[in-house]
Design a protein around this motif. Sequence first.
Motif, PDB file in Angstrom:
ATOM      1  N   GLY A   1       1.851 -26.915  14.171  1.00 12.01           N
ATOM      2  CA  GLY A   1       2.136 -27.621  12.750  1.00 12.01           C
ATOM      3  C   GLY A   1       2.638 -29.148  13.152  1.00 12.01           C
ATOM      4  O   GLY A   1       2.093 -30.030  12.537  1.00 12.01           O
ATOM      5  N   ALA A   2       3.866 -28.915  13.714  1.00  7.18           N
ATOM      6  CA  ALA A   2       4.466 -29.993  14.097  1.00  7.18           C
ATOM      7  C   ALA A   2       3.682 -31.224  14.945  1.00  7.18           C
ATOM      8  O   ALA A   2       3.717 -32.355  14.615  1.00  7.18           O
ATOM      9  N   LEU A   3       2.854 -30.698  15.745  1.00  6.93           N
ATOM     10  CA  LEU A   3       1.963 -31.587  16.627  1.00  6.93           C
ATOM     11  C   LEU A   3       0.932 -32.160  15.708  1.00  6.93           C
ATOM     12  O   LEU A   3       0.525 -33.358  16.002  1.00  6.93           O
ATOM     13  N   LEU A   4       0.311 -31.465  14.802  1.00  8.79           N
ATOM     14  CA  LEU A   4      -0.833 -31.982  13.886  1.00  8.79           C
ATOM     15  C   LEU A   4      -0.268 -33.082  12.830  1.00  8.79           C
ATOM     16  O   LEU A   4      -0.769 -33.852  12.776  1.00  8.79           O
ATOM     17  N   ILE A   5       1.014 -32.610  12.429  1.00  9.45           N
ATOM     18  CA  ILE A   5       1.639 -33.817  11.661  1.00  9.45           C
ATOM     19  C   ILE A   5       1.961 -35.225  12.410  1.00  9.45           C
ATOM     20  O   ILE A   5       1.928 -36.227  11.889  1.00  9.45           O
ATOM     21  N   THR A   6       2.396 -34.886  13.629  1.00 10.84           N
ATOM     22  CA  THR A   6       2.824 -35.938  14.496  1.00 10.84           C
ATOM     23  C   THR A   6       1.306 -36.897  14.975  1.00 10.84           C
ATOM     24  O   THR A   6       1.434 -37.976  14.442  1.00 10.84           O
ATOM     25  N   LEU A   7       0.475 -36.041  15.077  1.00 12.20           N
ATOM     26  CA  LEU A   7      -0.708 -36.805  15.187  1.00 12.20           C
ATOM     27  C   LEU A   7      -1.358 -37.581  13.880  1.00 12.20           C
ATOM     28  O   LEU A   7      -1.775 -38.749  14.137  1.00 12.20           O
ATOM     29  N   ALA A   8      -1.186 -37.047  12.874  1.00 15.28           N
ATOM     30  CA  ALA A   8      -1.436 -37.456  11.627  1.00 15.28           C
ATOM     31  C   ALA A   8      -0.730 -38.862  11.174  1.00 15.28           C
ATOM     32  O   ALA A   8      -1.261 -40.049  11.033  1.00 15.28           O
TER      33      ALA A   8
ATOM     34  N   LEU B   1      -2.310 -33.785   8.021  1.00 14.61           N
ATOM     35  CA  LEU B   1      -0.942 -33.526   7.358  1.00 14.61           C
ATOM     36  C   LEU B   1      -0.960 -31.994   6.698  1.00 14.61           C
ATOM     37  O   LEU B   1      -0.287 -31.471   6.586  1.00 14.61           O
ATOM     38  N   TYR B   2      -2.171 -32.148   5.840  1.00 18.13           N
ATOM     39  CA  TYR B   2      -2.432 -30.601   5.014  1.00 18.13           C
ATOM     40  C   TYR B   2      -2.364 -29.504   5.903  1.00 18.13           C
ATOM     41  O   TYR B   2      -1.774 -28.604   5.786  1.00 18.13           O
ATOM     42  N   ILE B   3      -3.286 -29.797   7.212  1.00 13.83           N
ATOM     43  CA  ILE B   3      -3.161 -28.430   8.019  1.00 13.83           C
ATOM     44  C   ILE B   3      -1.925 -28.138   8.787  1.00 13.83           C
ATOM     45  O   ILE B   3      -1.362 -27.087   8.934  1.00 13.83           O
ATOM     46  N   GLY B   4      -1.301 -29.085   9.378  1.00 11.69           N
ATOM     47  CA  GLY B   4      -0.119 -28.996   9.786  1.00 11.69           C
ATOM     48  C   GLY B   4       0.895 -28.435   8.757  1.00 11.69           C
ATOM     49  O   GLY B   4       1.866 -27.485   9.423  1.00 11.69           O
ATOM     50  N   THR B   5       1.259 -28.895   7.421  1.00 13.21           N
ATOM     51  CA  THR B   5       1.912 -28.184   6.519  1.00 13.21           C
ATOM     52  C   THR B   5       1.688 -26.692   6.296  1.00 13.21           C
ATOM     53  O   THR B   5       2.598 -26.049   6.265  1.00 13.21           O
ATOM     54  N   LEU B   6       0.457 -26.729   6.369  1.00 11.62           N
ATOM     55  CA  LEU B   6      -0.147 -25.025   5.974  1.00 11.62           C
ATOM     56  C   LEU B   6       0.514 -24.168   7.449  1.00 11.62           C
ATOM     57  O   LEU B   6       1.055 -23.288   6.952  1.00 11.62           O
ATOM     58  N   PHE B   7       0.190 -24.787   8.592  1.00 12.96           N
ATOM     59  CA  PHE B   7       0.784 -23.876   9.756  1.00 12.96           C
ATOM     60  C   PHE B   7       2.453 -23.709   9.594  1.00 12.96           C
ATOM     61  O   PHE B   7       2.954 -22.767   9.758  1.00 12.96           O
ATOM     62  N   LEU B   8       3.122 -24.918   9.010  1.00  5.21           N
ATOM     63  CA  LEU B   8       4.575 -24.695   9.203  1.00  5.21           C
ATOM     64  C   LEU B   8       4.897 -23.726   8.124  1.00  5.21           C
ATOM     65  O   LEU B   8       5.797 -22.864   8.299  1.00  5.21           O
ATOM     66  N   ARG B   9       4.449 -23.778   6.987  1.00  2.00           N
ATOM     67  CA  ARG B   9       4.687 -22.946   5.872  1.00  2.00           C
ATOM     68  C   ARG B   9       4.396 -21.543   5.988  1.00  2.00           C
ATOM     69  O   ARG B   9       5.143 -20.932   5.726  1.00  2.00           O
TER      70      ARG B   9
END
Length: 204
Positions: free
Chosen positions: A187-194, A81-89
């Motif tokens: 980022g969206a894929l990482l958040i989805t995985l989380a 979630l942290y990495i995904g949010t970082l990518f999106l931001r």
Amino acid sequence: MEQFLIVAFAHFLALLSPGPDFFLVARSSVSAGWRVASGACLGIALANGVFIVSAFAGLAILRDGGALFIALQVAGAGYLLYIGTLFLRHAGQTQLATVGEPTAVSGWWRCMGMGFVSGILNPKNALFYASLASMVASSSGAWKTVYAGWMFSIVLAWDLLVAIAIGNRRVLRRFARALPWLERLSGALLITLAMALLGHLVSG
């Protein structure tokens, strides 16, 4: 030798599937160049090494359903979630001009730390090496050392290859317009995985 080829092939096929480690290496290479991203590659390989040794030693942390493994999954979901949010931001803020500049030592060490955390908090790595360990359980200590060395080397070599390929300035110029969208997609894929991982834990 036949068993070694089977295990090595299965391990390489697993490396081909993009996951959190791949996205981290890719973004690090795009934003800072492959030399700095090599730190992330080494960190990921070291984390894989920890799981390889743990799997071959039969440590309890790799047992699915155990308290330690559940804690690892929760921590892994939080990191995704942290990495995904970082990518999106930071999507669209990558400066391609930084690629190819001299390696920053602090950036290299930071990438190595992020790579290690990404690798060690990836439950897929734990389960994968646990399953491979069961295939070579009857092998001698010498052969297990060969397997471990091979797996560590291949993880490092593959991630370095990804970093070098993605960090190529000509490649980046061609895909410059698409990079912000690729970062958002990652980022969206990482958040989805989380979220899927947390959903699995709750439903389980």
